[in-house]
Design a protein around this motif. Structure first.
Motif, PDB file in Angstrom:
ATOM      1  N   GLN A   1      19.669 -13.945   7.598  1.00 18.93           N
ATOM      2  CA  GLN A   1      18.199 -14.090   7.789  1.00 18.93           C
ATOM      3  C   GLN A   1      17.384 -12.746   8.140  1.00 18.93           C
ATOM      4  O   GLN A   1      16.622 -12.363   7.526  1.00 18.93           O
ATOM      5  CB  GLN A   1      17.748 -15.246   9.046  1.00 18.93           C
ATOM      6  CG  GLN A   1      16.431 -15.311   9.111  1.00 18.93           C
ATOM      7  CD  GLN A   1      15.996 -16.046  10.106  1.00 18.93           C
ATOM      8  OE1 GLN A   1      16.736 -16.680  10.940  1.00 18.93           O
ATOM      9  NE2 GLN A   1      14.475 -16.457  10.500  1.00 18.93           N
ATOM     10  N   LEU A   2      18.273 -11.971   9.038  1.00 19.16           N
ATOM     11  CA  LEU A   2      17.684 -10.643   9.256  1.00 19.16           C
ATOM     12  C   LEU A   2      17.947  -9.858   7.853  1.00 19.16           C
ATOM     13  O   LEU A   2      17.055  -8.974   7.631  1.00 19.16           O
ATOM     14  CB  LEU A   2      18.213 -10.194  10.560  1.00 19.16           C
ATOM     15  CG  LEU A   2      18.163 -10.526  11.742  1.00 19.16           C
ATOM     16  CD1 LEU A   2      18.949  -9.931  12.978  1.00 19.16           C
ATOM     17  CD2 LEU A   2      16.418 -10.206  12.144  1.00 19.16           C
ATOM     18  N   ARG A   3      19.148  -9.722   7.326  1.00 21.07           N
ATOM     19  CA  ARG A   3      19.084  -9.157   6.019  1.00 21.07           C
ATOM     20  C   ARG A   3      18.211  -9.553   5.112  1.00 21.07           C
ATOM     21  O   ARG A   3      17.646  -8.556   4.380  1.00 21.07           O
ATOM     22  CB  ARG A   3      20.507  -9.400   5.395  1.00 21.07           C
ATOM     23  CG  ARG A   3      21.603  -8.701   6.204  1.00 21.07           C
ATOM     24  CD  ARG A   3      23.065  -9.100   5.967  1.00 21.07           C
ATOM     25  NE  ARG A   3      23.466  -8.702   4.512  1.00 21.07           N
ATOM     26  CZ  ARG A   3      24.171  -7.573   4.393  1.00 21.07           C
ATOM     27  NH1 ARG A   3      24.824  -6.777   5.270  1.00 21.07           N
ATOM     28  NH2 ARG A   3      24.504  -7.283   3.290  1.00 21.07           N
ATOM     29  N   ARG A   4      17.789 -10.620   4.931  1.00 21.17           N
ATOM     30  CA  ARG A   4      16.740 -11.281   3.837  1.00 21.17           C
ATOM     31  C   ARG A   4      15.646 -10.516   4.424  1.00 21.17           C
ATOM     32  O   ARG A   4      14.736 -10.031   3.431  1.00 21.17           O
ATOM     33  CB  ARG A   4      16.613 -12.739   3.791  1.00 21.17           C
ATOM     34  CG  ARG A   4      17.818 -13.349   3.179  1.00 21.17           C
ATOM     35  CD  ARG A   4      17.400 -15.022   2.534  1.00 21.17           C
ATOM     36  NE  ARG A   4      17.070 -15.546   3.918  1.00 21.17           N
ATOM     37  CZ  ARG A   4      18.069 -16.196   4.417  1.00 21.17           C
ATOM     38  NH1 ARG A   4      19.328 -16.162   3.962  1.00 21.17           N
ATOM     39  NH2 ARG A   4      17.892 -17.017   5.516  1.00 21.17           N
ATOM     40  N   GLN A   5      15.034 -10.730   5.804  1.00 25.43           N
ATOM     41  CA  GLN A   5      13.901  -9.983   6.179  1.00 25.43           C
ATOM     42  C   GLN A   5      13.767  -8.490   5.837  1.00 25.43           C
ATOM     43  O   GLN A   5      12.839  -7.850   5.482  1.00 25.43           O
ATOM     44  CB  GLN A   5      13.531 -10.300   7.593  1.00 25.43           C
ATOM     45  CG  GLN A   5      13.361 -11.765   7.981  1.00 25.43           C
ATOM     46  CD  GLN A   5      13.168 -11.704   9.365  1.00 25.43           C
ATOM     47  OE1 GLN A   5      13.422 -11.025  10.161  1.00 25.43           O
ATOM     48  NE2 GLN A   5      13.091 -13.124   9.789  1.00 25.43           N
TER      49      GLN A   5
ATOM     50  N   PRO B   1       7.817 -10.205  14.812  1.00 26.42           N
ATOM     51  CA  PRO B   1       8.355  -9.881  13.536  1.00 26.42           C
ATOM     52  C   PRO B   1       9.161  -8.642  13.347  1.00 26.42           C
ATOM     53  O   PRO B   1       9.106  -7.603  14.391  1.00 26.42           O
ATOM     54  CB  PRO B   1       6.902  -9.489  12.886  1.00 26.42           C
ATOM     55  CG  PRO B   1       5.793  -9.079  13.936  1.00 26.42           C
ATOM     56  CD  PRO B   1       6.390  -9.995  15.243  1.00 26.42           C
ATOM     57  N   LEU B   2       9.847  -8.553  12.404  1.00 30.43           N
ATOM     58  CA  LEU B   2      10.633  -7.394  12.071  1.00 30.43           C
ATOM     59  C   LEU B   2       9.925  -6.237  11.663  1.00 30.43           C
ATOM     60  O   LEU B   2       8.830  -6.543  10.714  1.00 30.43           O
ATOM     61  CB  LEU B   2      11.682  -7.766  10.926  1.00 30.43           C
ATOM     62  CG  LEU B   2      12.870  -6.567  10.686  1.00 30.43           C
ATOM     63  CD1 LEU B   2      14.263  -7.180  10.581  1.00 30.43           C
ATOM     64  CD2 LEU B   2      12.293  -6.125   9.210  1.00 30.43           C
ATOM     65  N   HIS B   3      10.082  -5.095  11.862  1.00 34.11           N
ATOM     66  CA  HIS B   3       9.597  -3.718  11.497  1.00 34.11           C
ATOM     67  C   HIS B   3      10.506  -2.779  11.102  1.00 34.11           C
ATOM     68  O   HIS B   3      11.412  -2.844  11.919  1.00 34.11           O
ATOM     69  CB  HIS B   3       8.685  -3.460  12.698  1.00 34.11           C
ATOM     70  CG  HIS B   3       7.417  -4.086  13.335  1.00 34.11           C
ATOM     71  ND1 HIS B   3       7.584  -5.109  14.241  1.00 34.11           N
ATOM     72  CD2 HIS B   3       6.323  -4.250  12.927  1.00 34.11           C
ATOM     73  CE1 HIS B   3       6.235  -5.394  14.341  1.00 34.11           C
ATOM     74  NE2 HIS B   3       5.366  -4.948  13.496  1.00 34.11           N
ATOM     75  N   MET B   4       9.835  -2.212   9.975  1.00 27.90           N
ATOM     76  CA  MET B   4      10.869  -0.827   9.542  1.00 27.90           C
ATOM     77  C   MET B   4       9.906   0.333  10.023  1.00 27.90           C
ATOM     78  O   MET B   4       9.231   0.655   9.182  1.00 27.90           O
ATOM     79  CB  MET B   4      11.131  -1.417   7.977  1.00 27.90           C
ATOM     80  CG  MET B   4      12.032  -2.367   7.962  1.00 27.90           C
ATOM     81  SD  MET B   4      12.625  -2.540   6.277  1.00 27.90           S
ATOM     82  CE  MET B   4      13.568  -0.975   5.801  1.00 27.90           C
TER      83      MET B   4
ATOM     84  N   VAL C   1      14.018  -5.339  15.841  1.00 29.35           N
ATOM     85  CA  VAL C   1      14.464  -6.793  15.950  1.00 29.35           C
ATOM     86  C   VAL C   1      14.058  -7.182  17.416  1.00 29.35           C
ATOM     87  O   VAL C   1      14.619  -6.670  18.301  1.00 29.35           O
ATOM     88  CB  VAL C   1      15.826  -6.859  15.523  1.00 29.35           C
ATOM     89  CG1 VAL C   1      16.109  -8.602  15.653  1.00 29.35           C
ATOM     90  CG2 VAL C   1      15.949  -6.642  14.155  1.00 29.35           C
ATOM     91  N   ARG C   2      13.071  -7.911  17.687  1.00 27.28           N
ATOM     92  CA  ARG C   2      12.487  -8.220  18.916  1.00 27.28           C
ATOM     93  C   ARG C   2      12.415  -7.151  19.613  1.00 27.28           C
ATOM     94  O   ARG C   2      12.502  -6.973  20.831  1.00 27.28           O
ATOM     95  CB  ARG C   2      13.541  -9.152  19.717  1.00 27.28           C
ATOM     96  CG  ARG C   2      13.748 -10.699  19.421  1.00 27.28           C
ATOM     97  CD  ARG C   2      14.618 -11.367  20.348  1.00 27.28           C
ATOM     98  NE  ARG C   2      13.906 -11.052  21.700  1.00 27.28           N
ATOM     99  CZ  ARG C   2      13.030 -12.104  22.175  1.00 27.28           C
ATOM    100  NH1 ARG C   2      12.846 -13.191  21.475  1.00 27.28           N
ATOM    101  NH2 ARG C   2      12.476 -11.970  23.499  1.00 27.28           N
TER     102      ARG C   2
END
Length: 380
Positions: free
Chosen positions: A352-356, A280-283, A322-323
């Motif tokens: 897709q990544l921008r939406r996430q 999953p993407l993390h910030m 990302v990954r």
């Protein structure tokens, strides 16, 4: 290749990939398998850096479920199950309040910068008496700040009132005080007044640091004794002595030509096949614990982008994973009840990544209890 600075091991290192290392570290950091609560996160990671307090809140939000900034402050100031102290590397961290004695013992083996300066100038006894006199004043008051000491007559100089700690760093180091209160000025409170029921039985220095090392290897492995020294900011001799006490429990692995170590019982988790859906993407925001655990950073931030994350004067930017690897930096700006999140990708992110990122950003806005959020991307 065996690192010349790592303890020698008769084992043949087991090869592991960088993706396996990333996944393992993200699991143990609570990013792939969240902790039950913020106190568990702070305990397992042996502290959450809190130079920027809201960033510590985001770090805990990333590692638990359902945390809000309001709840975060309740834990810190009302329920007091988290405590803000100077800890490893001489930097501010949040710890479980129950582990205050452990943290105090962990850092007891060395003097603060102000204590060392006084010792070099042959005035340590005077400085020691000064700290003790401030401790007496602290216990008399509900809270104590630098403005109170400036107005007093204890003979303190501006050096003693440094925003980097000063005399308060030694009050915390000795277990007399912790940070307290929501005021803009840093306030401190006596331990006995803040947590009157806290049992105060600190272990000895070696035992405390052995506990810290055990948690470090568990949560930040695969790793080396030199990584531990970097994370803990401690001299080589004691670090190697503590490491050797655990060496019989460790297994060697080879990560891109270097030998690192994990607990032998963790090899199965580390070497398990990679599930590509489990990224999953993390910030992660500024000074996130996972950015502070290893001397060598390329496993998480590509070397070419290192200076975009580790900035001058010790500042560390937030990153988007990302990954398991940084693909952008980010910061937020609060404007009343709104928040603007500014993203600077290292390379073009697909739709897709921008939406996430935009979805995750809205969750961060919700964490802070704000009404409106906006994501700003670089102008094309």
């Amino acid at each position: 290749m065996q690192s010349p600075q790592s303890p020698q091991s008769p084992q043949t290192p087991i090869p592991v990939t960088l993706d396996q290392v990333r996944r393992f570290r993200l699991i143990r950091s609570g990013l792939l398998q969240p902790f039950a609560d913020p106190e568990s996160a702070a305990a397992n990671l042996m502290g959450i850096q809190a130079q920027i307090l809201p960033a510590a809140g985001v770090a805990l939000w990333n590692r638990t479920r359902g945390l809000t900034h309001e709840r975060f402050e309740q834990l810190l100031y009302d329920e007091r199950t988290l405590v803000k102290l100077w800890g490893q590397r001489g930097t501010l961290h949040l710890y479980p309040s129950s582990e205050w004695p452990l943290v105090c013992a962990m850092i007891s083996g060395a003097k603060s910068w102000w204590g060392r300066t006084a010792e070099k100038e042959d005035r340590y006894d005077d400085y020691d008496r000064l700290v003790e006199s401030v401790a007496i004043e602290l216990r008399r008051r509900e809270t104590l700040g630098r403005s109170d000491l400036r107005a007093g007559d204890l003979g303190l100089t501006e050096e003693h009132l440094s925003p980097w700690g000063g005399v308060f760093a030694d009050l915390v180091r000795r277990g007399y005080a912790c940070h307290a209160g929501r005021e803009s000025e840093g306030r401190f409170v006596a331990r006995e007044n803040w947590l009157p029921d806290l049992a105060w039985e600190p272990p000895d220095w070696d035992t405390a640091n052995l506990t810290a090392l055990r948690r470090y290897i568990y949560s930040y492995g695969p790793t080396t004794v030199e990584d531990f020294r970097y994370w803990r900011a401690v001299l080589a001799e004691p670090a190697r002595r503590w490491w050797q006490l655990l060496e019989h429990e460790l297994a060697a692995v080879e990560v891109e030509g270097t030998t690192q170590y994990v607990f032998a019982q963790d090899l199965e988790t580390l070497t398990a096949p990679i599930d590509d859906s489990a990224w999953p993407l993390h910030m992660l925001y500024r000074f996130d614990p996972i950015l502070l655990g290893h001397r060598e950073k390329s496993w998480i931030v590509p070397e070419i982008h290192y200076k975009q994350v580790w900035r001058p004067a010790g500042h560390i930017e937030g990153i988007i994973l990302v990954r398991g690897q940084a693909a952008a930096t980010w910061r937020y700006e609060r404007k009343g009840t709104a928040m603007v999140i500014i993203v600077n990708p290292f390379h073009k992110l697909n739709k897709q990544l921008r939406r996430q990122v935009e979805q995750m950003s809205l969750r961060i806005v919700e964490f802070f209890g704000l009404k409106k959020g906006e994501v700003r991307w670089p102008i094309a």
